[in-house]
Design a protein around this motif. Structure first.
Motif, PDB file in Angstrom:
ATOM      1  N   ARG A   1      -9.143  -5.894  -2.653  1.00 38.56           N
ATOM      2  CA  ARG A   1      -8.700  -7.065  -1.897  1.00 38.56           C
ATOM      3  C   ARG A   1      -9.515  -8.308  -2.219  1.00 38.56           C
ATOM      4  NH1 ARG A   1     -11.208  -7.864   3.330  1.00 38.56           N
ATOM      5  NH2 ARG A   1     -12.873  -6.369   3.773  1.00 38.56           N
TER       6      ARG A   1
ATOM      7  N   ARG B   1      -6.971  -0.990  -6.500  1.00 39.46           N
ATOM      8  CA  ARG B   1      -6.832  -1.716  -5.230  1.00 39.46           C
ATOM      9  C   ARG B   1      -8.147  -2.438  -4.975  1.00 39.46           C
ATOM     10  NH1 ARG B   1      -4.264  -2.208  -0.330  1.00 39.46           N
ATOM     11  NH2 ARG B   1      -5.600  -2.355   1.514  1.00 39.46           N
TER      12      ARG B   1
ATOM     13  N   LYS C   1       0.823  -6.253  -6.663  1.00 41.77           N
ATOM     14  CA  LYS C   1       1.118  -6.800  -5.343  1.00 41.77           C
ATOM     15  C   LYS C   1      -0.141  -7.505  -4.861  1.00 41.77           C
ATOM     16  CE  LYS C   1       2.669  -5.740  -0.643  1.00 41.77           C
ATOM     17  NZ  LYS C   1       3.125  -4.692   0.299  1.00 41.77           N
TER      18      LYS C   1
ATOM     19  N   ASN D   1      -7.876  -9.860  -4.857  1.00 42.26           N
ATOM     20  CA  ASN D   1      -6.532 -10.168  -4.362  1.00 42.26           C
ATOM     21  C   ASN D   1      -5.479  -9.183  -4.860  1.00 42.26           C
ATOM     22  OD1 ASN D   1      -4.814 -11.667  -2.743  1.00 42.26           O
ATOM     23  ND2 ASN D   1      -4.223 -13.052  -4.398  1.00 42.26           N
ATOM     24  N   TYR D   2      -5.869  -7.925  -5.073  1.00 45.56           N
ATOM     25  CA  TYR D   2      -4.918  -6.901  -5.480  1.00 45.56           C
ATOM     26  C   TYR D   2      -4.655  -5.955  -4.303  1.00 45.56           C
ATOM     27  CZ  TYR D   2      -5.939  -8.242 -10.327  1.00 45.56           C
ATOM     28  OH  TYR D   2      -6.089  -8.923 -11.501  1.00 45.56           O
ATOM     29  N   GLY D   3      -3.454  -6.057  -3.705  1.00 40.85           N
ATOM     30  CA  GLY D   3      -3.047  -5.017  -2.776  1.00 40.85           C
ATOM     31  C   GLY D   3      -2.904  -3.722  -3.552  1.00 40.85           C
ATOM     32  N   TYR D   4      -2.316  -3.850  -4.734  1.00 38.26           N
ATOM     33  CA  TYR D   4      -2.355  -2.791  -5.741  1.00 38.26           C
ATOM     34  C   TYR D   4      -2.056  -3.402  -7.101  1.00 38.26           C
ATOM     35  CZ  TYR D   4       2.806  -2.705  -5.392  1.00 38.26           C
ATOM     36  OH  TYR D   4       4.130  -3.044  -5.387  1.00 38.26           O
TER      37      TYR D   4
ATOM     38  N   GLY E   1       1.256 -10.843  -0.152  1.00 39.98           N
ATOM     39  CA  GLY E   1       2.209  -9.747  -0.174  1.00 39.98           C
ATOM     40  C   GLY E   1       3.250  -9.874  -1.265  1.00 39.98           C
TER      41      GLY E   1
ATOM     42  N   MET F   1       0.835  -1.216   0.000  1.00 39.28           N
ATOM     43  CA  MET F   1       0.000   0.000   0.000  1.00 39.28           C
ATOM     44  C   MET F   1       0.865   1.259   0.000  1.00 39.28           C
ATOM     45  SD  MET F   1      -2.975   1.136  -0.208  1.00 39.28           S
ATOM     46  CE  MET F   1      -3.963   2.588   0.107  1.00 39.28           C
TER      47      MET F   1
ATOM     48  N   TYR G   1      -2.787  -9.232  -2.391  1.00 39.48           N
ATOM     49  CA  TYR G   1      -3.262  -8.837  -1.066  1.00 39.48           C
ATOM     50  C   TYR G   1      -2.968  -9.908  -0.017  1.00 39.48           C
ATOM     51  CZ  TYR G   1      -6.424  -6.999   2.503  1.00 39.48           C
ATOM     52  OH  TYR G   1      -6.941  -6.514   3.664  1.00 39.48           O
TER      53      TYR G   1
END
Length: 208
Positions: A115, A113, A153, A118-121, A158, A1, A155
């Motif tokens: 979650r 973004r 990245k 499954n995308y932290g970003y 990591g 993040m 989620y």
């Protein structure tokens, strides 16, 4: 993040610098910027309890005689009872450089973004060229192709991933009236080394 915030901050600073560079030229022109904002909120109570919230923002206009900018952002949230089952934040900005009435090049950056996907970003900067198939006062239809670099990245773990992709897409803008406009965007981003690894995005909106 934190990495996502750094990329977003750098992009905002760059946009401000570009806007400042063309401030004098813009001041001499009649303002043709336009934008819209939307908020949606829905509640359902009974056998099920759900809450849905959506916020959208967009703006576009000329930076100079040959440069144009368009940006948009959205936030989506959905909850059932006390459980969140959808939460997504998206940002996109594009600068077009018009070489002739129909031919242009572009720089685009998309940030996502989510979650639940499954995308932290997920950040997709891309650059390429396009051609306006239809270029009238009311209707603008273009097709484009280019290259991109995709940074992701995940989620849950990591872990990070990146690849170089090829992008194909089209954009349609139909000014139905002075206060209503229909927009449609289709974009395909595929990994050059594995064309079966792709990201497809379709959007359509009616603003009044």
């Amino acid at each position: 993040m934190a990495y996502f915030k750094k990329i977003l901050f750098s992009f905002i600073i760059s946009s401000c610098l570009i806007s400042g560079t063309f401030a004098e030229e813009k001041a001499a022109e009649e303002s043709r910027w336009s934008g819209d904002a939307g908020v949606g909120l829905a509640f359902a109570r009974g056998n099920t309890e759900t809450t849905n919230l959506s916020i959208t923002l967009s703006a576009k206009g000329p930076l100079s005689k040959s440069l144009a900018s368009a940006s948009k952002a959205y936030f989506l949230l959905s909850r059932e009872k006390d459980v969140t089952n959808a939460e997504s934040l998206g940002l996109e900005s594009q600068i077009d450089w018009q070489f002739s009435e129909n031919f242009f090049s572009y720089f685009n950056i998309v940030g996502l973004r989510d979650r639940f996907k499954n995308y932290g970003y997920r950040i997709l900067p891309s650059a390429g060229a396009g051609y306006k198939v239809i270029a009238t006062e009311k209707i603008q239809l273009s097709a484009s192709a280019g290259l991109s670099q995709v940074f992701t990245k995940y989620y849950d773990s990591g872990e990070t991933d990146s690849y170089t992709g090829i992008t194909l897409g089209n954009q349609l803008t139909w000014k139905i009236s002075e206060s209503a406009e229909l927009s449609q965007t289709l974009g395909l981003n595929s990994d050059i080394s594995d064309l079966g690894h792709y990201f497809l995005r379709f959007e359509a909106s009616l603003a009044s």
